[in-house]
Write a protein that holds these residues in place. Structure first.
Motif, PDB file in Angstrom:
ATOM      1  N   THR A 175       0.837  -1.195   0.000  1.00 40.53           N
ATOM      2  CA  THR A 175       0.000   0.000   0.000  1.00 40.53           C
ATOM      3  C   THR A 175       0.876   1.250   0.000  1.00 40.53           C
ATOM      4  OG1 THR A 175      -0.112   0.108   2.425  1.00 40.53           O
ATOM      5  CG2 THR A 175      -1.793  -1.209   1.301  1.00 40.53           C
ATOM      6  N   ALA A 235       0.454   4.081   5.218  1.00 43.80           N
ATOM      7  CA  ALA A 235       0.448   3.258   6.423  1.00 43.80           C
ATOM      8  C   ALA A 235       0.900   4.113   7.596  1.00 43.80           C
ATOM      9  CB  ALA A 235       1.374   2.052   6.267  1.00 43.80           C
ATOM     10  N   ASP A 261       3.733  -3.274   9.746  1.00 41.14           N
ATOM     11  CA  ASP A 261       3.572  -2.467   8.543  1.00 41.14           C
ATOM     12  C   ASP A 261       4.268  -3.081   7.350  1.00 41.14           C
ATOM     13  OD1 ASP A 261       6.317  -1.908   8.798  1.00 41.14           O
ATOM     14  OD2 ASP A 261       5.861  -0.283  10.178  1.00 41.14           O
TER      15      ASP A 261
END
Length: 313
Positions: A55, A58, A309
């Protein structure tokens, strides 16, 4: 970089192979301010089996490319920012393996891998020369540690216009010849737990025992899961000058794949004043035992649910 030297955390999943948050740079020594690196022992459950770089945002940080669509060119310049939750560019970082930020650029078919170290401008914009001669969709990974010491790997799409010919995935291999060196891969990556993988470097049939420091170690590894480009950036245990880590011919990493599938491993080492890269295709399959690939002895130490993460250092 920091965190378990394993492939757990790479958004391409390899978590050492599946955590392509593998990989994948020219760093030298490590400073006292750098987060401690833990080398997971073989068979140790993954601390975080979440691949990194899947992504662009985060933890309140976002990777923003200045030009997410561009044209094929050899002498291109890539510019981007890491923005905080208020949209302001981040200008303070914690050096990690001698750099404030590591940038990985690779086409979706894993061709054209580049490991770069951009320059940060006073306005918070990073910039670096890139080779964009290969048209197609690329993935950009920004690997960094915040001023507060929190590691992140963020990913963004870069579309390069031009004639695009996808490359098939290279066949699985355990030996690569590059720049006159032969690199052999020994060890089997299993899903859900750390296993030792060793890259052995030889030249003209002789072991190379004088590898030079690169990114604070004698080797550097980035792993990408081919299905989604999950990313993992891994460094071996020990470091040059610690009195116990040999300068080759073998460099060992604890790799954890969060799942089965094909992975691309990019092993980098420095010798003769230059950085060399050996690329491997590694299939990760279930092992004897339960469906997750654990043996009966592992039943009580299964890998925990992903919570991080995706930063696999």
């Amino acid at each position: 970089m920091n965190t378990p030297t394993k492939f757990a955390g790479f958004t391409l999943g390899l978590v050492a192979l599946f955590g392509v948050a593998l990989g994948v740079g020219a760093l030298a020594g490590t400073g006292d301010s750098e987060p401690e690196t833990h080398h997971a022992a073989a068979g140790e459950p993954a601390a975080d089996a979440t691949p990194g770089g899947l992504t662009s945002s985060a933890g309140g940080y976002t990777l923003v490319l200045d030009d997410p669509v561009t044209t094929a060119a050899r002498g291109a310049t890539l510019r981007f920012r890491i923005e905080d939750s208020t949209g302001r560019p981040v200008t303070q970082y914690t050096p990690n393996h001698e750099k404030d930020l590591h940038l990985i650029l690779v086409r979706r078919d894993t061709a054209g891998y580049q490991h770069l170290h951009p320059v940060l401008g006073p306005d918070g914009t990073w910039s670096t020369p890139v080779d964009l001669t290969r048209a197609g969709d690329h993935r950009v990974f920004a690997d960094f540690v915040t001023a507060e010491g929190q590691p992140f790997t963020l990913g963004a799409e870069l579309r390069v216009a031009g004639q695009y010919t996808p490359r098939p995935l290279p066949a699985p291999n355990t030996t690569v010849t590059v720049d006159g060196y032969t690199v052999a891969l020994n060890g089997t990556v299993a899903p859900g737990r750390a296993t030792d993988v060793t890259f052995t470097v030889t030249r003209d049939g002789e072991p190379v025992t004088d590898l030079q420091p690169y990114l604070g170690a004698y080797g550097h590894l980035v792993a990408l899961r081919t299905a989604d480009l999950g990313y993992l950036h891994v460094h071996p245990a020990g470091h040059p000058g610690d009195g116990s880590t040999p300068a080759g011919p073998g460099v060992t990493f604890a790799v954890t794949a969060p799942g089965t599938g094909d992975y691309r491993l990019f092993f980098e080492f420095r010798h003769g004043g230059a950085v060399h890269r050996a690329e491997f295709t590694v299939p990760v399959a279930e092992t004897a035992g339960d469906p997750a690939g654990h043996t009966p002895d592992d039943a009580q130490t299964a890998a925990p649910e992903p919570t991080g993460d995706g930063h696999g250092h």
